[in-house]
Enzyme design. Structure first.
Site, PDB file in Angstrom:
ATOM      1  N   LYS A 199      -0.254 -73.154  19.767  1.00  0.00           N
ATOM      2  CA  LYS A 199      -0.608 -74.079  18.688  1.00  0.00           C
ATOM      3  C   LYS A 199      -1.450 -75.258  19.190  1.00  0.00           C
ATOM      4  O   LYS A 199      -2.173 -75.881  18.408  1.00  0.00           O
ATOM      5  CB  LYS A 199       0.641 -74.571  17.950  1.00  0.00           C
ATOM      6  CG  LYS A 199       1.511 -73.466  17.362  1.00  0.00           C
ATOM      7  CD  LYS A 199       0.735 -72.466  16.553  1.00  0.00           C
ATOM      8  CE  LYS A 199       1.519 -71.298  15.966  1.00  0.00           C
ATOM      9  NZ  LYS A 199       2.364 -70.514  16.843  1.00  0.00           N
ATOM     10  N   TYR A 239      11.906 -61.045  10.971  1.00  0.00           N
ATOM     11  CA  TYR A 239      11.406 -62.210  11.705  1.00  0.00           C
ATOM     12  C   TYR A 239      12.539 -62.941  12.419  1.00  0.00           C
ATOM     13  O   TYR A 239      13.570 -63.242  11.801  1.00  0.00           O
ATOM     14  CB  TYR A 239      10.709 -63.172  10.728  1.00  0.00           C
ATOM     15  CG  TYR A 239      10.264 -64.457  11.391  1.00  0.00           C
ATOM     16  CD1 TYR A 239       9.102 -64.500  12.142  1.00  0.00           C
ATOM     17  CD2 TYR A 239      11.041 -65.606  11.293  1.00  0.00           C
ATOM     18  CE1 TYR A 239       8.711 -65.669  12.779  1.00  0.00           C
ATOM     19  CE2 TYR A 239      10.653 -66.785  11.933  1.00  0.00           C
ATOM     20  CZ  TYR A 239       9.488 -66.803  12.675  1.00  0.00           C
ATOM     21  OH  TYR A 239       9.113 -67.953  13.313  1.00  0.00           O
ATOM     22  N   TYR A 280       8.269 -64.284  19.230  1.00  0.00           N
ATOM     23  CA  TYR A 280       6.855 -63.876  19.236  1.00  0.00           C
ATOM     24  C   TYR A 280       6.468 -63.112  20.507  1.00  0.00           C
ATOM     25  O   TYR A 280       6.248 -61.900  20.469  1.00  0.00           O
ATOM     26  CB  TYR A 280       5.946 -65.104  19.105  1.00  0.00           C
ATOM     27  CG  TYR A 280       6.108 -65.859  17.823  1.00  0.00           C
ATOM     28  CD1 TYR A 280       5.433 -65.453  16.682  1.00  0.00           C
ATOM     29  CD2 TYR A 280       6.925 -66.977  17.742  1.00  0.00           C
ATOM     30  CE1 TYR A 280       5.565 -66.139  15.488  1.00  0.00           C
ATOM     31  CE2 TYR A 280       7.073 -67.677  16.555  1.00  0.00           C
ATOM     32  CZ  TYR A 280       6.388 -67.257  15.436  1.00  0.00           C
ATOM     33  OH  TYR A 280       6.524 -67.943  14.259  1.00  0.00           O
TER      34      TYR A 280
HETATM   35  C1  LIG Z   1       3.006 -69.217  16.354  1.00  0.00           C
HETATM   36  C2  LIG Z   1       3.252 -68.362  17.542  1.00  0.00           C
HETATM   37  C3  LIG Z   1       2.662 -67.088  17.670  1.00  0.00           C
HETATM   38  C4  LIG Z   1       1.867 -66.452  16.587  1.00  0.00           C
HETATM   39  O1  LIG Z   1       0.612 -66.990  16.444  1.00  0.00           O
HETATM   40  P1  LIG Z   1      -0.042 -66.985  14.998  1.00  0.00           P
HETATM   41  O2  LIG Z   1      -1.324 -67.664  15.179  1.00  0.00           O
HETATM   42  O3  LIG Z   1       0.929 -67.695  14.103  1.00  0.00           O
HETATM   43  O4  LIG Z   1      -0.174 -65.564  14.578  1.00  0.00           O
HETATM   44  C5  LIG Z   1       2.857 -66.383  18.820  1.00  0.00           C
HETATM   45  N1  LIG Z   1       3.620 -66.877  19.813  1.00  0.00           N
HETATM   46  C6  LIG Z   1       4.204 -68.072  19.744  1.00  0.00           C
HETATM   47  C7  LIG Z   1       5.029 -68.520  20.877  1.00  0.00           C
HETATM   48  C8  LIG Z   1       4.046 -68.858  18.601  1.00  0.00           C
HETATM   49  O5  LIG Z   1       4.653 -70.040  18.527  1.00  0.00           O
END
Ligand SMILES: *Cc1c(COP(=O)(O)O)cnc(C)c1O
Length: 332
Positions: free
Chosen positions: A50, A264, A290
């Site tokens: 992010k 999720y 993720y």
């Molecule tokens: C938000 C996030 C993702 C996914 O990325 P997006 O741009 O939302 O698809 C992947 N890994 C981590 C650790 C995240 O925080």
């Protein structure tokens, strides 16, 4: 690609490492050479993807004179943590709306990212049930803060709009530069696909530099066709914004949904195996929501022979390790 016409802060400190994972490559039988792009090591408290998006989104907010950021995420949101982090650093107020996607999963005294929200000084945390209209909830907060004399700005979930996705077009360009310097011919890139800004931005950036490396997204929540449409739509918008002449073709967007499991943020056996394997072989910390599920997909695709023998595959590590501390029971 020309990023100079967009407001942008300076949150990156040069390129993140791009390197071979020799021990993991060997542990998986040496058929595929596995490389990693370490966006888990980006600046911002505890790192993660992010930061690249917020470099553009927070700059846009500041250009518009905002003094307050409102954003949303799940109860262990890395995006919320990094938005709080960069807001603190910029002297902006930060308000969070958290979506309790799994009923009963919000605990005020939880560890992981949740603990860090408060430590980073967020001004308020609102918790709403799963399936709520998050933009509607954030708009309510915006009206409330505006009435109180503040200048609030909404960053959407995951900072996944065309502004935030620019950050991953930057990442694709940066990665291609590293690969050229290393003379490393990567055959395939694997990325997590969540709110879609990372996946969409990477595809746009790859097209923008004519890199020609196929990119696959590993879904963390949605079915394949639904996710691919979301990524495609955002990629089109981002390509348009950035003026990438080649645009984006529908077939540039490929997602795998076999690694989501029950839903999720809900643990799977393959995610647990992936987190443990990365930690033991490469001393790299993934996360349960993720990068752990994306790595489970990577590992399964390698084992199934999805990638040709001898090929070079690059895994984009998007960060998230603080969430591990909210899932300790899953790993013990
Ligand atoms: C938000 C996030 C993702 C996914 O990325 P997006 O741009 O939302 O698809 C992947 N890994 C981590 C650790 C995240 O925080």
């Amino acid at each position: 690609m020309n990023f100079t016409k967009f407001p942008r802060r300076n949150y990156l400190q040069g390129a993140t490492p791009l390197e071979l994972m020799p021990a993991l490559t060997q542990a998986l039988g040496n058929d595929v050479n596995l490389y990693i792009k370490r966006d888990d090591l980006l600046p911002g408290s505890a790192g993660g993807n992010k930061t690249r998006k917020l470099e553009f989104c927070i700059a846009d907010a500041m250009e518009q004179g905002a003094d307050t950021i409102i954003t949303c995420g799940a109860v262990q949101s890395n995006h919320a943590r990094l938005t709080a982090s960069w807001s603190a650093k910029e002297g902006l107020d930060c308000h969070l709306i958290l979506e309790e996607r799994v009923k009963g999963s919000y605990k005020e005294d939880a560890s992981g990212n949740n603990f860090l929200f408060e430590l980073l000084g967020v001004k308020s945390i609102g918790v709403v049930p799963g399936g709520s209209d998050m933009m509607g909830e954030m708009t309510k907060k915006l009206d409330e803060l505006t009435a109180a004399g503040k200048k609030p700005y909404i960053i959407p979930g995951g900072a996944s709009n065309a502004i935030g996705a620019l950050g991953y077009a930057v990442c694709a360009e940066e990665s291609m530069g590293q690969l050229n310097e290393m003379r490393l011919d990567i055959d395939h890139i694997v990325v997590p696909s969540g709110s879609a800004g990372t996946h969409a931005g990477m595809v746009v950036g790859m097209n923008g530099v004519s890199g020609g490396i196929p990119i696959s997204g590993i879904n963390v929540s949605r079915p394949k066709d639904v996710q691919e449409e979301i990524v495609y739509k955002l990629a089109l918008e981002t390509a348009e914004k950035l003026g990438v002449k080649t645009g984006v073709a529908r077939e540039d967007i490929v997602c795998f949904d076999q690694y989501v499991g029950p839903g999720y943020s809900l643990p799977t056996d393959s995610m647990v195996e992936a987190v443990k394997l990365f930690a033991k072989t490469e001393a790299i910390l993934l996360d349960p929501v993720y990068s752990g599920k994306a790595a489970a997909g990577l590992i399964d695709l390698v084992r199934k022979g999805h990638f040709a023998k001898g090929s070079n595959v690059l895994f984009l590590h998007t960060g998230g390790s603080p969430a591990l501390y909210a899932y300790m029971d899953t790993f013990r």
